[in-house]
Design an enzyme around this catalytic site. Sequence first.
Site, PDB file in Angstrom:
ATOM      1  N   GLU A 101       1.502  -0.740  -5.125  1.00  0.00           N
ATOM      2  CA  GLU A 101       0.532   0.299  -5.446  1.00  0.00           C
ATOM      3  C   GLU A 101       1.331   1.596  -5.447  1.00  0.00           C
ATOM      4  O   GLU A 101       1.558   2.204  -4.404  1.00  0.00           O
ATOM      5  CB  GLU A 101      -0.585   0.371  -4.405  1.00  0.00           C
ATOM      6  CG  GLU A 101      -1.641   1.409  -4.774  1.00  0.00           C
ATOM      7  CD  GLU A 101      -2.163   2.233  -3.596  1.00  0.00           C
ATOM      8  OE1 GLU A 101      -3.181   2.926  -3.782  1.00  0.00           O
ATOM      9  OE2 GLU A 101      -1.549   2.217  -2.518  1.00  0.00           O
ATOM     10  N   ASP A 155       0.842  -1.200   0.000  1.00  0.00           N
ATOM     11  CA  ASP A 155       0.000   0.000   0.000  1.00  0.00           C
ATOM     12  C   ASP A 155       0.880   1.254   0.000  1.00  0.00           C
ATOM     13  O   ASP A 155       1.876   1.327   0.730  1.00  0.00           O
ATOM     14  CB  ASP A 155      -0.890  -0.017   1.246  1.00  0.00           C
ATOM     15  CG  ASP A 155      -1.857   1.141   1.298  1.00  0.00           C
ATOM     16  OD1 ASP A 155      -2.696   1.248   0.388  1.00  0.00           O
ATOM     17  OD2 ASP A 155      -1.780   1.943   2.249  1.00  0.00           O
TER      18      ASP A 155
END
Length: 547
Positions: free
Chosen positions: A277, A212
């Site tokens: 990401e 993330d």
Amino acid sequence: MTATHPTPSATDLDWWRSAVVYQVYVRSFADSNADGVGDLQGIRERLPYLRDLGVDALWLTPFYTSPMVDGGYDVADYRDVDPMFGNLTDFDNMIADAHALGLRIIVDLVPNHTSDAHAWFQAALAAGPGSPERERYLFADGRGATGEEPPNDWESIFGGPAWTRVADGQWYLHLFDPAQPDLNWRHPEVRAEFEDILRFWLDRGVDGFRIDVAHGMIKEEGLPDVGFSTMTTGQRQVELLGKGRLPYFDQDEVHDIYRSWRPILDSYPGGRMAVAEAWAETPQRLARYIGPDELHQAFSFDFLDATWSADSFRKVIDTALAESTIVGAPTTWVLSNHDKKRHVTRYGDGEVGLRRARAATLLMLALPGCAYIYQGEELGLPEVLDLPDELRQDPSFLRTGESRDGCRVPIPWSGQLAPYGFGPAGSELSWLPAPATWAALSVAAQTGVPGSTLELYRTALRIRRDHPALALGDGGITWRETDPGVLAFSRSAGDVELTCVVNLSGAPARISGYGTPMVASAPLAEEGDGHLLPIDAAVWFERPLVG
């Protein structure tokens, strides 16, 4: 037809190069205990569905101990399961069953920030300015005569300032919600902690990590101003994401972190992997996250953002494939996820949006590389646009009015009444309400129905797994000459060729010379020695190569 999966092989190190990964938003997938929230046991019970769908791996959103201010992306304990989702035994049982069915498990890792309930942050608040405990986070003195102004002009991705002042007068950085304080990744304790967290989950058998905010852990030295803000220009800093340089994203030093992680991943058997990401201002900078000494993949969000036109898709595909050649890793395609409006709705909603979404799926699954699909897209689910404000839980909604809750509504499994089999028989609870129109979109309603979106996915995924031209993640494509607004490309292996044709032209297109149709997103009509492809539709053809 049921897809067949072997048990994941410890020697199949490159499985991720051509995998289809199914994103499970844990809260919204399946509820095993009738509390209205999805959980690990619910996932375990639905694993046969995912095997039969034909995917290779599952990516689970955070299930760690958390106050759930941001749906679990505010982690209080990285080595335990939140009671809302079960416990570590539930996780171990789920991953064992997944592996027995030939499915791999990727878990979300949230390294940019912790929860403000994390023991480290609570210790930092208690210890005060200048303490070793505060060094693990990014605390700073404010500007102004009494330090009453934030240390710089940085803005939260969720809107508003990225700084919050504590009782002793210092400020701490949070690029997201105030309940998500950013860690100081220049601190050796932070780096050592996350290396240990990686090993904790690798030891439990996870096959990979989705990182993330992979571009965010390092901030520019000195914490300089961006130079503009919403207050001064009306333009939010987040609008530069993926388009320009920000002092708190995509700093060169972030790559040192991944170079330290890669040997850990490589030290475990079975091809353990990591996908970023990451947002960067150019494809070249994004490509730096990928390589034999860093991460295995990075999401191609340009594909998700492509407009519904042949020119837009072709440009994005060409750019991504060119970059994949440079870095030696296949492209990672995605159409929807838990942060973006579902692509049925992005493409126009209603019948038009569903038509286009089905066609885009065949386009994506025919491309070389790895594909990520988001739970419910195989059912053709649209975004839920009319959720009552009082039920929305996305923290960005309170700060900006923008909400991601509409793509997070629990998916429908069966029945005529909400929540459509989300929980055990008789359970009526669901943390977000599903619309009445979803009865016709449930798994049960679409299973075995020719032409349904679910059966389209099952067919396409089976062909992708079995067809020699699609089974490899590597390799390029050959564009074919077509009428304006029509995309066609071929991939071949041995003596067989597969051609994907997508009609984005706004009028039916006559297609011939590519062989026999294998799967189509809409019914084809025969016309002479060819076929008529409807608007907003895609088809895969197969033909033998005569040598």
